[in-house]
Design an enzyme around this catalytic site. Structure first.
Site, PDB file in Angstrom:
ATOM      1  CD  GLU A 149      -2.695  -1.232   2.553  1.00 18.38           C
ATOM      2  OE1 GLU A 149      -3.904  -1.347   2.314  1.00 18.38           O
ATOM      3  OE2 GLU A 149      -2.245  -1.062   3.703  1.00 18.38           O
ATOM      4  CB  CYS A 168      -9.169   2.180   7.363  1.00 14.83           C
ATOM      5  SG  CYS A 168      -8.542   1.523   5.799  1.00 14.83           S
TER       6      CYS A 168
HETATM    7 ZN   LIG Z   1      -8.613   3.157   4.234  1.00 12.67          ZN
END
Ligand SMILES: [Zn+2]
Length: 639
Positions: free
Chosen positions: A307, A399
């Site tokens: 990420e 998230c």
């Molecule tokens: Zn996120």
């Protein structure tokens, strides 16, 4: 309707190094238009949906088990509690905006549950309490205990500032006291794996005035770069921003959300301390991001792998990671840089990020969320990871959804600031702005039209400067005051400054021409070579399969020499301005099943003219799943 907030997410009203100061919470209330509509959907659909998802995903059960009120196994990932806190933060800001008995009741239940899950010593984390009892603080790299506390603190401050409810703050403060007893100089020195606690501690300092919270934030920042994390099979120091000390960083690197939550916290520390080395570093890092690692949409974090940020110019369109949370982190960071410097470039990036990748992160109905935000999709469902042409109701790592919710609920915070000379308006939307010395009504159809009318409703007797941002994408902006070309308007660095003694009824008219335009990318970005994209005003556009049902998007080229024309379509995608363009459809039939062939072995493919309709990027994937692309090959280069 009440706007009782004392402050929004950032209270930089007294920050010594702030050039611009934040307004009181609730100072900017949207009244109409795109942002009012997105806030209404956030309230009516997204927040109830989020609460249901916290129930079904196990977040609330985890806390119930930790509180001894239920039995069973912990479900989900270590940071499940943070989703609950982000939802609570969104609910608090939403209730401050417009009270809600229903939200209030849900919050009561959740806050009471969090209180029950708190240990006698103040510790709260359902994962370590339920799944790994006795192992707290043993894996700071991956454990997210301080990260979850950071989100709890931000939610707690939102309640205190928004509704005057201190219950969550009392709970969070007990946990913070425990953290003070564990970490710090002469106590445990360690590097946390996911920044978040830093910005939350600075905000707690701003709220309470207790210096020890700022000191602890500085402590956590300064733990970076001591090589405690990795390298091993899974972790590298760069991925976790542990390669160099914070003041020596020259790039944004590693996990994008972690990296930018850290720079956000560092910028908060700068605002309170005036640490010049930190400001220099942050400026260098921000420039590293926008000069090499930023998508046209404002998205950041190119790589699915870890990420993370890629190398400069490594910005693949279809394999873009561009996590929604990365964009929110970028916005939070740029907001603090704007407060620190007063420079328009930070407000420009906030606008780009907000209108494109963040707004695109949520579906128009508020109940679907993108984790990754690519700039091209072939329309195929992605079975293996978080991508694909469909937003999901929730994610295993959830998230992003509550992060979007809390941002939308507090969006008015990012519109305007003030200083001793007057008021600065950075973002345009139909809204009322109540600032020290002046109350304004702002009328506009932004982002669809570039005209903005500001009507003075109340003003103090003294001369004050009204400062208006002219977006970086705009040329030919003009300003009129009471229907006359503004005399003495001073334009510098992306802002027009109007100084006068304002009176009730004065009208300022800002005209930001926004013809649709073509954009090209630096040739070193591999995936966009020979392509153009379309923008209009702050919006990036894309082509979507739904608007071109009879062709394959991959067969299309765009004629970048032909004019573009915008048209308002009230019934398409909740009301959007589409942009009409011209292009050609290539006949790829002669390729048959071959992937490759000798150059010149076939006659040039036939091309037929075709009309193209581009929609705002944020609105894609709200109809039947299909292909989408922002960057289009230029027809004239291939004719
Ligand atoms: Zn996120």
């Amino acid at each position: 309707m009440t706007a009782s907030l004392t402050a929004g997410p950032v209270d930089a009203t007294r920050s010594p190094a702030a050039t611009l100061r934040t307004l009181a919470g609730g100072a900017v209330m949207f009244e109409d238009g795109l942002w009012a509509r997105r806030q209404a959907v956030n309230r009516a659909a997204a927040l109830p949906h989020g609460l249901r998802m916290l129930e079904t995903a196990g977040n609330l059960d985890n806390l119930r088990i930790a509180a001894g009120r239920a039995t069973g196994r912990f479900r989900g990932r270590v940071f499940m509690d943070s989703d609950v806190y982000k939802w609570l933060e969104a609910a608090a800001f939403e209730m401050a905006r417009v009270p809600s008995a229903e939200l209030s009741k849900s919050c009561d239940t959740l806050i009471e549950l969090v209180a029950a899950a708190q240990g006698d010593d103040g510790y709260i984390n359902s994962y370590y309490t339920v799944a790994e009892p006795g192992r707290r603080w043993t894996d700071l790299t991956h454990g997210h205990e301080l990260y979850c506390l950071g989100h709890m603190l931000q939610a707690a401050l939102a309640f205190r500032r928004g509704t005057g409810d201190d219950r969550l703050l009392a709970i969070a403060t007990r946990f913070v006291d425990l953290v003070h007893s564990v970490f710090g100089p002469g106590r445990r020195e360690t590097t946390d794996g996911h920044a978040e606690i830093e910005m939350a501690l600075v905000e707690l300092y701003r709220e309470t005035g207790e210096r020890r919270h700022l000191d602890l934030a500085v402590f956590f920042l300064e733990q970076r770069g001591r090589g405690r994390i990795g390298p091993n099979r899974h972790d590298s120091p760069a991925a976790f921003q542990d390669r160099v000390p914070v003041r020596e960083a020259t790039t944004v690197e590693g996990h994008a959300v972690r990296a930018l939550y850290l720079t956000t916290g560092a910028a908060d520390v700068y605002l309170e301390t005036g640490d010049a080395a930190l400001r220099q570093t942050l400026t260098r890092q921000w420039e590293d991001m926008v000069e090499g690692k930023l998508y046209l949409t404002g998205g950041v974090g190119a790589r699915h792998l870890a990420e993370s940020f890629g190398h400069p110019y490594e910005l693949p369109s279809d394999l873009a990671y561009s996590e929604t949370c990365g964009a929110i982190a970028s916005l939070m960071w740029s907001w603090r840089m704007l407060l620190a410097t007063g420079q328009a470039r930070y407000a420009d990036l906030i606008e780009r990020t907000l209108y494109n990748v963040i707004l695109g992160g949520v579906s128009l109905d508020g109940q679907g969320y993108f984790y990754v935000n690519p700039l091209a999709s072939d329309g195929e469902v992605e079975h293996l990871h978080r991508g694909g042409p469909r937003r999901k109701p929730w994610h295993l790592v959830a998230c992003c959804p509550p992060n979007v919710m809390r941002l939308l609920a507090s969006l008015g915070h990012y519109v305007a600031t003030h200083d001793d000379s007057g008021l600065q308006i950075h973002q345009y939307a139909a809204a009322r702005i109540k600032a020290p010395g002046v109350t304004l009504g702002m009328e506009t159809d932004y982002p669809w039209e570039g005209r903005v009318w500001l009507t003075v409703e109340e003003a103090s007797a003294a001369a004050r400067t009204l400062t208006l941002r002219v977006p970086g994408w705009c040329t030919g902006a003009s300003v009129r005051v009471n229907d006359r070309a503004a005399a003495g308007a001073e334009a510098a660095g992306g802002y027009v400054r109007l100084e006068r003694t304002w009176s009730r009824g004065d009208v300022v008219e800002l005209d930001l021409p926004m013809p649709a335009r073509y954009v090209e990318a630096h040739p070193w970005i591999e995936s966009t070579r020979g392509c153009v994209a379309i923008e209009r005003g702050p919006l990036v556009y894309c082509l979507e399969q739904s608007d071109h049902p009879s062709v394959r998007l991959a067969d299309l080229e765009i004629d970048a020499g032909a004019p573009l024309a915008a048209a308002w379509e009230p019934d398409r995608l909740d009301g959007v301005a589409v942009v009409r363009a011209h292009g050609r459809e290539i006949d790829t039939g002669a390729w048959q099943q071959r992937l490759y062939r000798p150059l010149g072995s076939a006659p040039p493919a036939a091309r037929r003219p075709i009309a193209l309709t581009a929609i705002p990027y944020y609105a894609w994937a709200n109809r039947e799943p299909g292909a989408m692309r922002v960057w289009m090959p230029r027809a004239e280069d291939r004719a």
